[in-house]
Design a protein around this motif. Structure first.
Motif, mmCIF file in Angstrom:
data_model
loop_
_atom_site.group_PDB
_atom_site.id
_atom_site.type_symbol
_atom_site.label_atom_id
_atom_site.label_comp_id
_atom_site.label_asym_id
_atom_site.label_seq_id
_atom_site.Cartn_x
_atom_site.Cartn_y
_atom_site.Cartn_z
ATOM 1 N N ALA A 85 0.861 -1.243 -0.164
ATOM 2 C CA ALA A 85 -0.147 -0.005 -0.040
ATOM 3 C C ALA A 85 0.935 1.103 0.051
ATOM 4 C CB ALA A 85 -0.880 -0.083 1.162
ATOM 5 N N ALA A 86 1.855 1.290 0.864
ATOM 6 C CA ALA A 86 2.949 2.404 0.713
ATOM 7 C C ALA A 86 3.516 2.551 -0.669
ATOM 8 C CB ALA A 86 4.072 2.161 1.860
ATOM 9 N N LYS A 87 3.754 1.489 -1.309
ATOM 10 C CA LYS A 87 4.503 1.630 -2.651
ATOM 11 C C LYS A 87 3.554 2.235 -3.539
ATOM 12 C CE LYS A 87 6.196 -2.414 -3.197
ATOM 13 N NZ LYS A 87 7.001 -3.525 -3.971
ATOM 14 N N GLU A 88 2.222 2.022 -3.431
ATOM 15 C CA GLU A 88 1.247 2.522 -4.279
ATOM 16 C C GLU A 88 1.027 4.084 -4.068
ATOM 17 O OE1 GLU A 88 -2.560 0.379 -4.037
ATOM 18 O OE2 GLU A 88 -1.623 -1.509 -4.545
ATOM 19 N N SER A 89 1.401 4.476 -2.711
ATOM 20 C CA SER A 89 1.258 5.958 -2.368
ATOM 21 C C SER A 89 2.602 6.606 -2.735
ATOM 22 C CB SER A 89 1.062 6.208 -0.940
ATOM 23 O OG SER A 89 -0.205 5.543 -0.515
ATOM 24 N N GLY A 90 3.642 6.137 -3.371
ATOM 25 C CA GLY A 90 4.774 6.687 -3.855
ATOM 26 C C GLY A 90 6.044 6.436 -2.680
ATOM 27 N N ALA A 91 5.813 5.405 -1.599
ATOM 28 C CA ALA A 91 6.882 5.210 -0.838
ATOM 29 C C ALA A 91 7.989 4.407 -1.639
ATOM 30 C CB ALA A 91 6.614 4.729 0.322
ATOM 31 N N ASN A 92 9.279 4.611 -1.213
ATOM 32 C CA ASN A 92 10.376 3.655 -1.716
ATOM 33 C C ASN A 92 11.240 2.968 -0.644
ATOM 34 O OD1 ASN A 92 12.038 5.751 -1.618
ATOM 35 N ND2 ASN A 92 11.788 6.230 -3.829
ATOM 36 N N VAL A 93 11.271 3.402 0.421
ATOM 37 C CA VAL A 93 11.727 3.036 1.479
ATOM 38 C C VAL A 93 10.986 2.783 2.772
ATOM 39 C CG1 VAL A 93 12.850 5.228 1.889
ATOM 40 C CG2 VAL A 93 14.364 3.244 2.510
ATOM 41 N N SER A 94 11.150 1.891 3.425
ATOM 42 C CA SER A 94 10.645 1.894 4.781
ATOM 43 C C SER A 94 11.778 1.991 5.871
ATOM 44 C CB SER A 94 10.026 0.363 4.840
ATOM 45 O OG SER A 94 9.058 0.608 6.048
ATOM 46 N N GLN A 95 10.994 2.596 7.093
ATOM 47 C CA GLN A 95 11.903 2.724 8.298
ATOM 48 C C GLN A 95 10.924 2.405 9.578
ATOM 49 O OE1 GLN A 95 11.329 5.223 11.023
ATOM 50 N NE2 GLN A 95 13.245 4.527 11.892
ATOM 51 N N LEU A 96 11.632 1.617 10.555
ATOM 52 C CA LEU A 96 10.993 1.393 11.659
ATOM 53 C C LEU A 96 11.911 1.360 12.871
ATOM 54 C CD1 LEU A 96 11.711 -1.865 12.542
ATOM 55 C CD2 LEU A 96 10.231 -2.207 10.354
ATOM 56 N N ASP A 97 11.367 1.204 14.038
ATOM 57 C CA ASP A 97 12.550 0.967 15.252
ATOM 58 C C ASP A 97 11.860 -0.408 15.963
ATOM 59 O OD1 ASP A 97 11.546 2.224 17.810
ATOM 60 O OD2 ASP A 97 10.777 3.388 16.218
ATOM 61 N N THR A 98 12.759 -0.882 16.625
ATOM 62 C CA THR A 98 12.243 -2.111 17.472
ATOM 63 C C THR A 98 13.468 -2.466 18.586
ATOM 64 O OG1 THR A 98 11.568 -4.649 17.396
ATOM 65 C CG2 THR A 98 13.675 -3.850 16.022
ATOM 66 N N LEU A 99 13.115 -3.075 19.563
ATOM 67 C CA LEU A 99 14.094 -3.193 20.872
ATOM 68 C C LEU A 99 14.445 -4.469 20.746
ATOM 69 C CD1 LEU A 99 11.722 -1.367 23.257
ATOM 70 C CD2 LEU A 99 13.663 -0.490 22.242
ATOM 71 N N ASP A 100 15.608 -4.887 21.536
ATOM 72 C CA ASP A 100 16.074 -6.018 21.307
ATOM 73 C C ASP A 100 15.300 -7.242 22.015
ATOM 74 O OD1 ASP A 100 16.051 -4.975 23.950
ATOM 75 O OD2 ASP A 100 18.189 -5.936 24.499
ATOM 76 N N THR A 126 18.903 -2.494 23.979
ATOM 77 C CA THR A 126 19.324 -2.077 22.292
ATOM 78 C C THR A 126 18.254 -1.584 21.788
ATOM 79 O OG1 THR A 126 21.414 -3.354 22.676
ATOM 80 C CG2 THR A 126 20.621 -2.281 20.590
ATOM 81 N N ARG A 127 18.089 -0.411 21.167
ATOM 82 C CA ARG A 127 16.971 -0.179 20.385
ATOM 83 C C ARG A 127 17.783 0.303 18.861
ATOM 84 N NH1 ARG A 127 13.462 5.565 20.831
ATOM 85 N NH2 ARG A 127 12.091 5.222 18.944
ATOM 86 N N TYR A 128 16.967 -0.608 17.845
ATOM 87 C CA TYR A 128 17.467 -0.596 16.360
ATOM 88 C C TYR A 128 16.597 0.145 15.745
ATOM 89 C CZ TYR A 128 19.810 -4.715 18.389
ATOM 90 O OH TYR A 128 20.634 -5.537 19.282
#
Length: 134
Positions: A85-100, A126-128
């Motif tokens: 759905a994000a690609k259909e809206s023009g996104a070409n990279v994704s970002q998130l954060d997660t914990l160890d 650790t937060r990634y």
């Protein structure tokens, strides 16, 4: 005369965010497009994902799956659906954060790579911060 006051309130946090967002809007030429998907069973939420597209970026805020329904592919399906759905809206990279103790191996299995990590977060974890080209 100005006075410095202590204020640990939710309202101050909300007000400051509102002022910063209003300022930032003047400098961005991209809109935030909210995206979210959920899996329900008889109206009960058993899994879901939410985020938003901002310009070329998909920012993933939350991905959750009921412990009883894990390892059934629901999280992968939700992640792939959100990315599509994000690609259909023009996104070409994704970002998130997660914990160890959360889902780093899951995201790595789905093509995400660590771009930055905060060690000793908040004390001994650790937060990634992870990204993926879509």
């Amino acid at each position: 005369m100005y006075t410095l006051q202590i204020d640990n309130s939710v309202e101050l946090n909300r007000d400051l965010r509102s002022h910063v967002v209003a300022y930032n809007v003047q400098h961005f030429d991209a809109q935030r497009i909210p995206l979210g998907f959920k899996v329900v069973d008889d109206e009960e939420l058993i899994a879901g994902i939410s985020g938003h597209v901002f310009g070329n970026w998909l920012i993933i805020n939350w991905l959750w799956c009921s412990e009883a329904k894990r390892s059934q592919g629901l999280a992968t399906k939700l992640l792939k659906t959100l990315e599509s759905a994000a690609k259909e809206s023009g996104a070409n990279v994704s970002q998130l954060d997660t914990l160890d103790f959360q889902a780093k191996p899951f995201y790595e299995k789905n093509g995400y790579v660590v771009k930055y990590q905060m060690d000793t977060y908040p004390l001994n974890g650790t937060r990634y911060f992870m990204e993926k080209r879509l």
